[in-house]
Scaffold this active site. Structure first.
Site, PDB file in Angstrom:
ATOM      1  N   ASP A  36       4.391  -3.363   2.178  1.00 56.59           N
ATOM      2  CA  ASP A  36       4.354  -4.239   0.590  1.00 56.59           C
ATOM      3  C   ASP A  36       3.360  -5.501   1.055  1.00 56.59           C
ATOM      4  OD1 ASP A  36       6.133  -2.265  -0.223  1.00 56.59           O
ATOM      5  OD2 ASP A  36       7.559  -3.327   0.363  1.00 56.59           O
ATOM      6  N   GLU A 195       5.219   1.544  -9.438  1.00 58.60           N
ATOM      7  CA  GLU A 195       5.790   0.504  -8.888  1.00 58.60           C
ATOM      8  C   GLU A 195       4.582  -0.601  -8.268  1.00 58.60           C
ATOM      9  OE1 GLU A 195       8.514   2.143  -6.032  1.00 58.60           O
ATOM     10  OE2 GLU A 195       6.662   2.828  -4.799  1.00 58.60           O
TER      11      GLU A 195
END
Length: 529
Positions: A36, A195
């Site tokens: 991420d 997301e």
């Protein structure tokens, strides 16, 4: 659009330049569990943050001057107040942060899942990315993957709505109070689990770039844009922006969750997460950080990498090469502070560890806790950052009962780990290799040891296998056993983390009477990249 047109011309020109081997870099740029990634540029410096889940301290901040070579300089969440992890489950804790810089201040926003005292989304600030960072401002919301950016004199706050859409509003960053309430402005573009959105204003357009398809082998990145921040948004005809999912033989998979950054010369690059499966679809060291150039179509749509596929190597960005001084392979524990690459499991207990009780050693005082509890046993570990590596430590530990143990652990999660330890068996000090899989002992091998004295424990690895060695004093190291890496792969044990290797001590129900003193720890990467 003039600035965008200039950037496009620069990016196209740079991508057409020939490159020698010395002018290229290899992916991934951050190895081991570094998922991420979020990036920002401040002048000639780049900063990047990644997720840490149940490990503490949280959210490492990396620094680079050339986008290729990175150095950890601190953590955004380094106090129990900013990073409450007590009670966080496996793959709980800190998720998918965003890092941004505005008007002399750095911001990191993210979501804490499962820690006692956590209240969902929070952000912290700092004037120096190495810290100190502020106490958290809690927003008391439980959306995943929140994002910030600063345009039009506003702080835009973007996140998924956990129902397939994206919410956008604005915040007062001094107080965390809502200025413009968030509302749904866009949806995902056909893949599962929309997301990881990021929000950009480039030229006349506002862009929402997001991940979908789940974080596994269907992962991809898509983008949409509007001339109004609140929409309506149109999807790119070039989607996906990046994805390796249609190249099954490629060494990189699950590519996605990207963030864009513009260089001083106007060119654009993207960082993203990805995995390196081994022996089929098995990846155990975690989702890593990759880098790829961005090209733009004539009408302003980005594409990352090689027609959306992230390759093994690229020409280096048009920046002066800047390599940091390499950390020594061996940590002699000769400081009063742990180095920044060391982590605890959840929020540690001060009584469980010390660098000053015996100077030159890391002392672990085994408590009643073990890896079976959803808590913080006496453990200090680091990412496995190479598929081929050797990790070793020299330890002094004299157990007094069969429940007391200390040694090295390769941790996939609480229910899946390999333990190379010293304990007591039948009244004798004994080395044990224990495979603890699916929450139970799967295999145990033993080797008798002298009653006292130093023991060197070593673990070497290939992409497929771990080998475990025990050495007493000056004697030759003996192989005690082997174990498969695939048993700790995320495809087997599930979750979002990667393997950590470290030192631990436990009394398994009662505190150990004697401490475990670790003279040094050595980690040698043997990968050729």
């Amino acid at each position: 659009m003039k600035r965008l047109a200039t950037a496009l011309a620069t990016a196209i020109a740079l991508s057409s330049l020939p490159a020698t081997a010395a002018d290229t870099f290899s992916n991934p740029i951050l190895t081991g569990m570094n998922p991420d990634p979020s990036i920002c540029r401040v002048g000639d410096d780049f900063y990047l943050v990644t997720s840490t889940f149940e490990y503490y301290p949280g959210l490492p901040i990396y620094h680079s001057k050339d986008l290729v070579n990175w150095k950890i300089i601190g953590h955004a969440l380094s106090t129990p107040k900013s990073n409450p992890l007590k009670g966080a489950g496996t793959s709980g804790g800190q998720y998918a942060p965003t890092l941004r810089y505005h008007d002399g201040k750095f911001y990191v926003i993210g979501t804490n899942y499962g820690g006692e005292g956590a209240r969902g989304i929070s952000y912290v600030t700092a004037t120096d990315p190495a810290g100190p960072w502020s106490d958290p401002v809690w927003l008391d919301e439980w959306w995943v993957d929140p994002s910030l950016d600063f345009y039009d004199g506003k702080a835009y706050y973007l996140s998924p709505d956990n129902a397939g859409g994206f919410l956008l509003g604005t915040l007062d960053m001094e107080t965390g109070k809502v200025i413009e309430p968030r509302r749904k402005v866009a949806t995902g573009l056909g893949g599962s689990s929309p997301e990881g959105p990021h929000f950009y204003k480039i030229g006349d357009y506002y862009y929402i770039m997001s991940a979908e398809g789940g974080t596994g082998y269907e992962h991809r990145e898509v983008i949409q844009r509007s001339k109004n921040p609140y929409g309506p948004y149109e999807p790119s005809p070039l989607n996906p922006v990046l994805s390796n999912k249609d190249v099954p033989g490629h060494p990189f998979q699950a590519i996605g969750h990207a963030d864009l950054v513009q260089l001083q010369d106007g060119s654009w690059w993207a960082v993203c997460l990805g995995i390196r499966p081994q022996n089929g679809k098995y990846q155990h060291i975690g989702r890593e950080t990759f880098l790829a150039p961005v090209t733009w179509s004539a009408d302003g749509w980005p594409k990352v990498g090689t027609d959306g596929v992230v390759a093994e190597s690229y020409p280096r960005p048009n920046l002066p090469l800047h390599k940091w001084e390499k950390e020594p392979a061996r940590d002699n524990f000769d400081s009063e502070k742990l180095k920044l690459n060391w982590y605890f499991l959840r929020n540690p207990y001060d009584k469980d560890w010390s660098l000053t009780a015996r100077p030159g050693y890391l002392r672990l005082n085994g408590s009643e806790l073990s890896f079976k509890q959803n808590d913080s046993p006496a453990f200090v570990g680091r990412r496995q950052t190479a598929l081929n590596m050797e990790a070793s430590t020299k330890m002094e530990f004299t157990p007094t009962a069969e429940n007391e143990e200390a040694g090295l652990v390769i941790r996939g999660n609480d229910k899946n780990h390999y333990d190379l330890l010293v304990t007591m068996r039948n009244g004798r000090r004994t080395a044990i290799l224990r495979q603890y899989l699916d929450d139970k002992e799967a295999d145990v091998k033993t080797m008798e040891l002298p009653e006292k004295g130093e023991v060197t424990l070593s673990i070497s690895s290939t992409p497929a296998q771990y080998q475990f060695y025990v050495k007493c004093g000056n004697k030759k190291a003996r192989l005690i056993g082997t174990a498969d890496t695939r048993n700790l792969a995320n495809e087997v044990i599930y979750g979002f983390t990667g393997v950590f290797i470290g030192m631990y001590a436990s009394g398994n129900g009662t505190a150990c009477k004697n401490p475990a003193d670790f003279d040094w720890f050595e980690f040698v990467e043997k990968d050729k990249r």
